[in-house]
Design an enzyme around this catalytic site. Structure first.
Site, short mmCIF file in Angstrom:
data_model
loop_
_atom_site.label_atom_id
_atom_site.label_comp_id
_atom_site.label_asym_id
_atom_site.label_seq_id
_atom_site.Cartn_x
_atom_site.Cartn_y
_atom_site.Cartn_z
CE LYS A 69 -4.00 -2.08 2.12
NZ LYS A 69 -4.97 -2.20 3.17
CG ASP A 115 -8.34 0.02 3.88
OD1 ASP A 115 -8.84 -0.96 3.19
OD2 ASP A 115 -7.05 -0.08 3.88
P1 NDP Z 1 0.88 -3.67 9.70
O1 NDP Z 1 1.68 -4.77 9.54
O2 NDP Z 1 1.07 -2.39 8.96
O3 NDP Z 1 0.67 -3.37 11.38
C1 NDP Z 1 0.47 -4.24 11.95
C2 NDP Z 1 0.06 -3.38 13.59
O4 NDP Z 1 -0.24 -4.49 14.56
C3 NDP Z 1 1.26 -2.79 14.24
O5 NDP Z 1 0.77 -1.54 14.77
C4 NDP Z 1 1.89 -3.53 15.24
O6 NDP Z 1 2.62 -3.14 16.27
C5 NDP Z 1 0.67 -4.50 15.76
N1 NDP Z 1 0.84 -5.59 16.35
C6 NDP Z 1 1.36 -6.82 15.39
N2 NDP Z 1 1.44 -7.70 16.31
C7 NDP Z 1 0.96 -7.46 17.46
C8 NDP Z 1 0.83 -7.96 18.89
N3 NDP Z 1 1.43 -9.34 19.19
N4 NDP Z 1 0.57 -7.33 19.79
C9 NDP Z 1 0.24 -6.27 19.89
N5 NDP Z 1 0.29 -5.35 18.52
C10 NDP Z 1 0.68 -6.12 17.64
O7 NDP Z 1 -0.59 -4.30 9.36
P2 NDP Z 1 -1.83 -3.66 8.85
O8 NDP Z 1 -2.07 -2.40 9.51
O9 NDP Z 1 -1.82 -3.56 7.32
O10 NDP Z 1 -3.11 -4.42 9.17
C11 NDP Z 1 -3.68 -4.88 10.36
C12 NDP Z 1 -4.56 -5.68 10.34
O11 NDP Z 1 -5.89 -5.15 9.83
C13 NDP Z 1 -4.70 -7.02 9.49
O12 NDP Z 1 -5.18 -8.26 10.19
C14 NDP Z 1 -5.30 -6.91 8.35
O13 NDP Z 1 -5.93 -8.21 7.70
C15 NDP Z 1 -6.63 -6.07 8.82
N6 NDP Z 1 -7.20 -5.36 7.66
C16 NDP Z 1 -8.52 -5.46 7.40
C17 NDP Z 1 -9.21 -4.72 6.43
C18 NDP Z 1 -10.60 -5.11 6.07
O14 NDP Z 1 -11.19 -4.63 4.93
N7 NDP Z 1 -11.19 -5.75 6.94
C19 NDP Z 1 -8.49 -3.73 5.67
C20 NDP Z 1 -7.15 -3.50 6.10
C21 NDP Z 1 -6.37 -4.35 6.89
P3 NDP Z 1 3.81 -2.43 16.14
O15 NDP Z 1 4.00 -1.09 15.62
O16 NDP Z 1 4.40 -2.40 17.68
O17 NDP Z 1 4.74 -3.47 15.32
#
Ligand code: NDP
Length: 278
Positions: A66, A102
């Site tokens: 993205k 989104d």
């Molecule tokens: P990113 O990889 O960009 O971000 C992941 C985020 O999750 C970060 O803030 C990270 O924290 C946090 N994180 C990961 N693991 C943990 C953990 N174990 N405990 C706490 N925090 C955690 O992913 P995206 O933002 O692109 O996607 C996030 C979710 O949203 C996905 O599951 C995706 O499938 C869903 N999604 C759904 C959509 C829909 O249309 N329904 C559209 C877009 C996304 P840190 O910064 O500390 O690493």
């Protein structure tokens, strides 16, 4: 002449987007086809260029491309500009136009499908990755009393709040700062559920009639289990997925599909055990 569209991601095999857009096209009588294409991690721009050269009219973009799509787009909508991420590309005669649907998808699901009023409410957003960035602007546009962003890496949440602070009352920080606070809505935009993990949330975060919304869909995540144990109303991100697709369809075709029957179709598929990602 059939117009061609695609979704690019890595991985992409389980994408539901072809199913959704094919259903939209059938419903609205639009002559399009839509496929899921796996782009190599180091070859996203080349794949998009080849698809466009072959007659493609537009594309959706998902993890992890993205931000690359944002850079690729010569022109961008205001909401994509702010988000720093593009999930929808339209191939115009003068180049690529990038949008981010989104946030509009989440707001449509919350307000239209789930009947939630966002104005004046206290909202907690978990996560500070690409998905979180895409929804902050549209959530603030709804006029909440406050939007709190909590993230495992607190500095990322603080930086995001700073980026959007001119749009409304938004603060960012870590999970430990949440103790003792109450919210009307918690949106989980972390990917913690992918590894069956739960961000460290204190109990009693949700007020009476509060809603817990997990952007992830198709699985019983630890977040949804936590919310149920708090007695909260729960929703997953399937409606958001269909609503963001409808917004992309509108951008490409100038026609708004009706989303309800498509969400119902996917829920039926889920009930039969079919799983997928955006
Ligand atoms: P990113 O990889 O960009 O971000 C992941 C985020 O999750 C970060 O803030 C990270 O924290 C946090 N994180 C990961 N693991 C943990 C953990 N174990 N405990 C706490 N925090 C955690 O992913 P995206 O933002 O692109 O996607 C996030 C979710 O949203 C996905 O599951 C995706 O499938 C869903 N999604 C759904 C959509 C829909 O249309 N329904 C559209 C877009 C996304 P840190 O910064 O500390 O690493």
């Amino acid at each position: 002449m059939t117009d061609h569209y695609a979704v690019f991601g890595h991985p992409i095999a389980h994408s539901k987007s072809p199913l959704i857009h094919t259903a939209f096209a059938r419903q609205t009588g639009q002559d399009i086809d839509y496929v899921a294409l796996l782009a190599p991690l180091d070859g996203f721009a080349e794949c998009v260029a080849a698809f466009r050269a072959g007659g493609g009219r537009g594309a959706n973009v998902t993890v992890p491309f993205k931000e690359q799509a944002w850079r690729l787009a010569g022109r961008r909508s205001a909401r994509a500009e702010l988000a720093g991420a593009v999930n929808t590309l339209r191939f115009d005669a003068d180049g690529l136009f990038g949008d981010n649907t989104d946030g509009a998808g989440l707001v449509a699901d919350l307000t239209r499908n789930l009947g939630i009023e966002l104005a004046g409410r206290s909202i907690l957003l978990l996560g500070a990755g690409g998905a979180a960035r895409g929804v902050i602007g549209p959530l603030l546009e709804q006029g909440p009393a406050r939007l709190t962003i909590a993230n495992r890496t607190p500095e990322r949440a603080v930086a995001l709040a700073e980026r959007f602070r001119t749009l409304g009352p938004v603060v960012g920080g870590g999970y430990e700062a949440l103790a003792g606070q109450r919210f009307d809505l918690i949106v989980n935009a972390t990917s913690a559920g992918l590894s069956d993990e739960l961000p460290p949330l204190p109990d009693r975060l949700l007020g009476p009639d509060g809603l817990a919304y997990d952007m992830m869909y198709g699985r019983n995540t630890p977040f949804l289990r936590w919310a149920r144990a708090q007695g909260a109303r729960c929703a997953d991100g399937l409606g958001m997925l269909v609503e963001q697709a409808a917004e992309a369809f509108w951008l490409w075709r100038g026609v708004r599909p009706t989303t309800g029957p498509v969400i119902a179709m996917l829920r039926e598929g889920e009930a039969k055990g079919v799983r997928g990602e955006v």
